[in-house]
Design a protein around this motif. Structure first.
Motif, PDB file in Angstrom:
ATOM      1  N   ASN A 141       8.141   1.366  -4.009  1.00 18.21           N
ATOM      2  CA  ASN A 141       6.906   1.186  -4.790  1.00 18.21           C
ATOM      3  C   ASN A 141       7.098   1.550  -6.262  1.00 18.21           C
ATOM      4  O   ASN A 141       6.171   2.016  -6.914  1.00 18.21           O
ATOM      5  CB  ASN A 141       5.792   2.063  -4.205  1.00 18.21           C
ATOM      6  N   GLN A 142       8.301   1.303  -6.787  1.00 17.02           N
ATOM      7  CA  GLN A 142       8.601   1.783  -8.125  1.00 17.02           C
ATOM      8  C   GLN A 142       7.648   1.243  -9.185  1.00 17.02           C
ATOM      9  O   GLN A 142       7.103   2.006  -9.992  1.00 17.02           O
ATOM     10  CB  GLN A 142      10.048   1.434  -8.507  1.00 17.02           C
ATOM     11  N   PHE A 147       3.537   2.477 -13.101  1.00 13.36           N
ATOM     12  CA  PHE A 147       2.307   2.119 -13.802  1.00 13.36           C
ATOM     13  C   PHE A 147       1.228   3.169 -13.561  1.00 13.36           C
ATOM     14  O   PHE A 147       0.467   3.524 -14.469  1.00 13.36           O
ATOM     15  CB  PHE A 147       1.803   0.751 -13.345  1.00 13.36           C
ATOM     16  N   LEU A 148       1.171   3.678 -12.347  1.00  6.88           N
ATOM     17  CA  LEU A 148       0.126   4.623 -11.972  1.00  6.88           C
ATOM     18  C   LEU A 148       0.240   5.923 -12.762  1.00  6.88           C
ATOM     19  O   LEU A 148      -0.761   6.441 -13.278  1.00  6.88           O
ATOM     20  CB  LEU A 148       0.199   4.906 -10.473  1.00  6.88           C
ATOM     21  N   ILE A 149       1.456   6.467 -12.886  1.00  6.12           N
ATOM     22  CA  ILE A 149       1.595   7.736 -13.595  1.00  6.12           C
ATOM     23  C   ILE A 149       1.371   7.576 -15.096  1.00  6.12           C
ATOM     24  O   ILE A 149       1.063   8.555 -15.785  1.00  6.12           O
ATOM     25  CB  ILE A 149       2.979   8.389 -13.337  1.00  6.12           C
ATOM     26  N   ARG A 150       1.505   6.358 -15.606  1.00  2.00           N
ATOM     27  CA  ARG A 150       1.210   6.113 -17.013  1.00  2.00           C
ATOM     28  C   ARG A 150      -0.296   5.956 -17.244  1.00  2.00           C
ATOM     29  O   ARG A 150      -0.831   6.383 -18.271  1.00  2.00           O
ATOM     30  CB  ARG A 150       1.935   4.854 -17.508  1.00  2.00           C
ATOM     31  N   LEU A 223      -7.743   0.004 -13.542  1.00  3.22           N
ATOM     32  CA  LEU A 223      -6.327  -0.350 -13.648  1.00  3.22           C
ATOM     33  C   LEU A 223      -5.479   0.543 -12.743  1.00  3.22           C
ATOM     34  O   LEU A 223      -4.493   0.080 -12.155  1.00  3.22           O
ATOM     35  CB  LEU A 223      -5.860  -0.215 -15.106  1.00  3.22           C
ATOM     36  N   CYS A 224      -5.871   1.825 -12.643  1.00  3.07           N
ATOM     37  CA  CYS A 224      -5.159   2.741 -11.735  1.00  3.07           C
ATOM     38  C   CYS A 224      -5.270   2.248 -10.295  1.00  3.07           C
ATOM     39  O   CYS A 224      -4.289   2.258  -9.540  1.00  3.07           O
ATOM     40  CB  CYS A 224      -5.730   4.151 -11.846  1.00  3.07           C
ATOM     41  N   ALA A 225      -6.478   1.841  -9.905  1.00  2.00           N
ATOM     42  CA  ALA A 225      -6.687   1.342  -8.548  1.00  2.00           C
ATOM     43  C   ALA A 225      -5.871   0.078  -8.306  1.00  2.00           C
ATOM     44  O   ALA A 225      -5.304  -0.112  -7.224  1.00  2.00           O
ATOM     45  CB  ALA A 225      -8.174   1.070  -8.318  1.00  2.00           C
TER      46      ALA A 225
END
Length: 242
Positions: A141-142, A147-150, A223-225
């Motif tokens: 899931n890279q 993207f999520l941690i950003r 965007l996180c979702a």
């Protein structure tokens, strides 16, 4: 190569990361009262005059300073982002801010990967049990994880630069997800910086909590979702297959 030579090589490879950590600690105590909003306010006329007389040089100097701030984890990254908006407007200021922040992040990433990341990732791959399972889960899931941690405002920027290097993320994926992932937050703070002229005129300080206002925070959380959706779908399909 004997054990002593391997140990020396290991220490040599860790030197860039150690240098960054030392610079971050020294910078925290020596620069936290220098790279401030008050300093920007006091020097704003000089900065504007220099920008108007030497625009290209101003862009290069600004981006170089921003890269050093991020690359060595020095205090003042938020002030630098505001400065980018103040000097160059929301656009192209956001482009200069995001590009410089990405390049600075890449410096930390490369230092961490060269010093620790490659060996740690190899050990995780060769290990068994939960450690290897965690590494495989990250690998699968890279893009989504990066993207999520950003996008999540609560993840410290330094942590988001360091962790990918320690789990074997490629430089290309790291750079792309960093550049795209920090655009929403970068755009918000750059636009705040673009309005600093009026803030200075009123003798006020900028409202940096604006990012937590619903009309800004909700789209970012959306965007996180969206970034987390592939991870959730894989988890659901995995459970269905059991």
């Amino acid at each position: 190569m004997n054990t002593n030579d391997k140990d020396k090589a290991g220490w040599t490879r860790a030197l860039p990361l150690v240098g960054i950590l030392v610079a971050a600690i020294v910078g925290f105590f020596t620069l936290r009262d220098v790279l401030t909003f008050e300093a920007l306010s006091a020097n704003r006329e000089m900065l504007i005059a220099y920008r108007d007389s030497h625009y290209l040089a101003a862009v290069l100097v600004f981006m170089s300073v921003y890269i050093v701030i991020v690359g060595f984890s020095l205090p003042g990254a938020t002030v630098a982002t505001l400065t980018g908006g103040f000097l160059f407007g929301t656009f192209p200021g956001v482009l200069f801010n995001v590009s410089a922040a990405t390049l600075g992040a890449v410096l930390i990433f490369l230092a961490a990967r060269w010093g620790l990341g490659e060996r740690l990732a190899a050990r995780m791959d060769s290990s068994g049990g939960k450690v290897k399972a965690i590494k495989q889960g990250i690998d699968e899931n890279q893009w989504s994880m990066l993207f999520l941690i950003r996008l999540v405002p609560l993840v410290p920027f330094f942590v988001a630069n360091l962790v990918p290097a320690l789990v074997g993320v490629s430089l290309w994926r790291f750079a792309v997800t960093t550049f795209i992932g920090i655009i929403p937050g970068g755009l918000v703070f750059t636009s705040v910086g673009a309005g600093l002229g009026e803030v200075f005129a009123r003798g006020e300080t900028p409202n940096l909590s604006v990012i937590f206002e619903p009309h800004i925070l909700l789209p970012i959380l959306g965007l996180c979702a969206l970034a987390a959706l592939p991870i959730i779908l894989k988890a659901v399909r995995g459970k269905e297959a059991l």
